[in-house]
Design a protein around this motif. Structure first.
Motif, mmCIF file in Angstrom:
data_model
loop_
_atom_site.group_PDB
_atom_site.id
_atom_site.type_symbol
_atom_site.label_atom_id
_atom_site.label_comp_id
_atom_site.label_asym_id
_atom_site.label_seq_id
_atom_site.Cartn_x
_atom_site.Cartn_y
_atom_site.Cartn_z
ATOM 1 N N GLN A 206 15.348 2.780 3.615
ATOM 2 C CA GLN A 206 14.537 1.768 4.286
ATOM 3 C C GLN A 206 13.310 2.382 4.975
ATOM 4 O OE1 GLN A 206 17.844 -0.116 6.631
ATOM 5 N NE2 GLN A 206 17.139 -1.985 5.631
ATOM 6 N N ARG A 207 12.799 3.458 4.405
ATOM 7 C CA ARG A 207 11.633 4.121 5.007
ATOM 8 C C ARG A 207 10.444 3.176 5.133
ATOM 9 N NH1 ARG A 207 12.512 9.160 1.136
ATOM 10 N NH2 ARG A 207 13.842 10.484 2.462
ATOM 11 N N ALA A 208 10.210 2.411 4.076
ATOM 12 C CA ALA A 208 9.049 1.516 4.088
ATOM 13 C C ALA A 208 9.164 0.499 5.209
ATOM 14 C CB ALA A 208 8.919 0.809 2.744
ATOM 15 N N LEU A 209 10.361 -0.042 5.409
ATOM 16 C CA LEU A 209 10.578 -1.044 6.443
ATOM 17 C C LEU A 209 10.269 -0.482 7.824
ATOM 18 C CD1 LEU A 209 11.695 -3.884 7.208
ATOM 19 C CD2 LEU A 209 13.937 -2.781 7.451
ATOM 20 N N TYR A 210 10.854 0.676 8.136
ATOM 21 C CA TYR A 210 10.677 1.222 9.478
ATOM 22 C C TYR A 210 9.286 1.809 9.671
ATOM 23 C CZ TYR A 210 15.558 0.186 10.072
ATOM 24 O OH TYR A 210 16.754 -0.490 10.164
ATOM 25 N N GLN A 228 4.642 13.805 7.921
ATOM 26 C CA GLN A 228 5.575 14.788 7.372
ATOM 27 C C GLN A 228 6.373 14.228 6.207
ATOM 28 O OE1 GLN A 228 7.950 16.289 10.612
ATOM 29 N NE2 GLN A 228 6.161 16.965 11.788
ATOM 30 N N MET A 229 6.543 12.931 6.191
ATOM 31 C CA MET A 229 7.320 12.308 5.118
ATOM 32 C C MET A 229 6.525 12.127 3.836
ATOM 33 S SD MET A 229 9.816 9.459 6.738
ATOM 34 C CE MET A 229 11.399 10.017 7.371
ATOM 35 N N LEU A 230 5.220 12.208 3.923
ATOM 36 C CA LEU A 230 4.388 11.948 2.752
ATOM 37 C C LEU A 230 4.641 12.936 1.618
ATOM 38 C CD1 LEU A 230 0.933 11.056 4.375
ATOM 39 C CD2 LEU A 230 2.594 9.495 3.341
ATOM 40 N N SER A 231 5.130 14.118 1.947
ATOM 41 C CA SER A 231 5.333 15.140 0.912
ATOM 42 C C SER A 231 6.789 15.256 0.460
ATOM 43 C CB SER A 231 4.859 16.497 1.436
ATOM 44 O OG SER A 231 5.573 16.860 2.616
ATOM 45 N N GLY A 236 9.619 7.442 -3.036
ATOM 46 C CA GLY A 236 9.129 6.522 -4.048
ATOM 47 C C GLY A 236 7.709 6.089 -3.744
ATOM 48 N N TYR A 237 7.050 5.555 -4.755
ATOM 49 C CA TYR A 237 5.639 5.199 -4.599
ATOM 50 C C TYR A 237 5.437 4.109 -3.553
ATOM 51 C CZ TYR A 237 0.948 3.519 -5.676
ATOM 52 O OH TYR A 237 -0.363 3.127 -5.585
ATOM 53 N N PRO A 264 8.055 3.857 -11.815
ATOM 54 C CA PRO A 264 7.729 2.583 -12.470
ATOM 55 C C PRO A 264 6.728 1.738 -11.684
ATOM 56 C CG PRO A 264 10.002 2.606 -11.642
ATOM 57 C CD PRO A 264 9.501 4.001 -11.582
ATOM 58 N N ASP A 265 6.821 1.760 -10.354
ATOM 59 C CA ASP A 265 5.877 0.981 -9.554
ATOM 60 C C ASP A 265 4.471 1.570 -9.638
ATOM 61 O OD1 ASP A 265 7.768 -0.916 -8.473
ATOM 62 O OD2 ASP A 265 8.552 0.729 -7.249
ATOM 63 N N TYR A 266 4.407 2.894 -9.619
ATOM 64 C CA TYR A 266 3.109 3.564 -9.731
ATOM 65 C C TYR A 266 2.478 3.289 -11.103
ATOM 66 C CZ TYR A 266 -0.342 7.347 -9.783
ATOM 67 O OH TYR A 266 -1.497 8.086 -9.867
ATOM 68 N N GLU A 267 3.294 3.393 -12.150
ATOM 69 C CA GLU A 267 2.789 3.172 -13.500
ATOM 70 C C GLU A 267 2.336 1.720 -13.687
ATOM 71 O OE1 GLU A 267 2.119 5.452 -15.450
ATOM 72 O OE2 GLU A 267 3.282 7.148 -14.674
#
Length: 272
Positions: A206-210, A228-231, A236-237, A264-267
């Motif tokens: 749930q990274r995107a949510l928080y 720090q999480m970006l790398s 996921g995209y 798949p989301d990036y593509e």
């Protein structure tokens, strides 16, 4: 009163209108929808004893009676007419007590509770706040209804923020997420940032949510943990995009954008 299917009556009216305009394209009919609806609302109707659909419910002023009509519509499986909905909302706080009573009754159907809560949100009432607090902190309940409670508390819940944060450690993870969704609209309590960062670091699914919660909280201390999480290799995209958005919302620089070949989301975005 016996529920009248206003939607069906409008459908019949629209069919007749279309029959009188046989040369119109589907696009032209779609573009005429608002005018068709307006004409129907203002046309005297025999099935309403000569009243217009738009003004029919204006004859009723008792909130308890009007909310009772909503209950009848929901129970019968017929859509609540928009003019009835609008009539109740037009009464404002005069209707709030009857609506809150219907919302607070847990025996009522989720559909009825969601309908009256929507009216309370449109009115801008604070009467259902205690019931909304109990709802988002509970372990049961339909997600749509709880999300509506979050919406109301996000507008009017500053005064109950201490109560929500006190209950936070003892509720389910789902309820904690809802509490944070509300709390991040009202910065100032150190616990909000602490809980938000804890969730960001310990709930990878749930990274995107928080990240989005921290972005709206507006605390710039979250920039570095987010960067720090970006790398991360397992990122996921879509999570990556939400992290970047949060960093930018907080005034930070997310740096050069990564590629996610094979995701798949990036593509899908690349193909668009």
């Amino acid at each position: 009163m016996k529920p009248i299917d206003f939607d069906q009556k409008f459908f019949e009216y629209a069919q007749g209108w279309i029959a009188l305009h046989p040369n119109m394209t589907e696009k032209q009919i779609d573009e005429s929808y608002n005018q068709i609806m307006l004409d129907w609302l203002n046309a005297p109707a025999q099935w309403l004893g000569g009243a217009t659909p738009g003004t029919y419910f204006s004859r009723y002023s008792d909130p308890i009676e009007l909310v009772g009509m909503v209950e009848q519509y929901v129970r019968s499986g017929i859509g609540v007419p928009e003019p009835l909905y609008n009539r109740i909302v037009s009464l404002g706080e005069d209707a709030a007590e009857a609506l809150t009573y219907a919302f607070s009754k847990k025996k009522n159907s989720e559909e009825l509770r969601a309908t009256v809560l929507g009216m309370l949100i449109d009115i801008g009432s604070e009467k259902p706040i205690p019931a909304c607090v109990d709802l988002i902190c509970s372990t049961q309940g339909e997600s749509d209804l709880r999300e509506m409670a979050v919406q109301l508390l996000s507008q009017h819940g500053r005064d109950v923020l201490p109560t929500l944060l006190e209950r936070y450690p003892n509720v389910s993870e789902e309820a904690q997420a809802l509490i944070l969704d509300v709390a991040c609209n009202f910065p100032g309590d150190e616990r909000i940032y602490t809980y938000g960062i804890e969730k960001l670091l310990n709930c990878p699914e749930q990274r995107a949510l928080y990240a989005s919660y921290l972005g709206k909280l507006g605390d710039s201390r979250a920039i570095e943990p987010l960067k720090q999480m970006l790398s991360l290799s397992d990122l996921g995209y879509l999570d990556y995009i939400e992290l970047r958005n949060a960093i930018e919302a907080l005034g930070g620089d997310p740096g050069e954008e990564r590629t996610f070949y094979g995701d798949p989301d990036y593509e899908a975005m690349r193909n668009m």
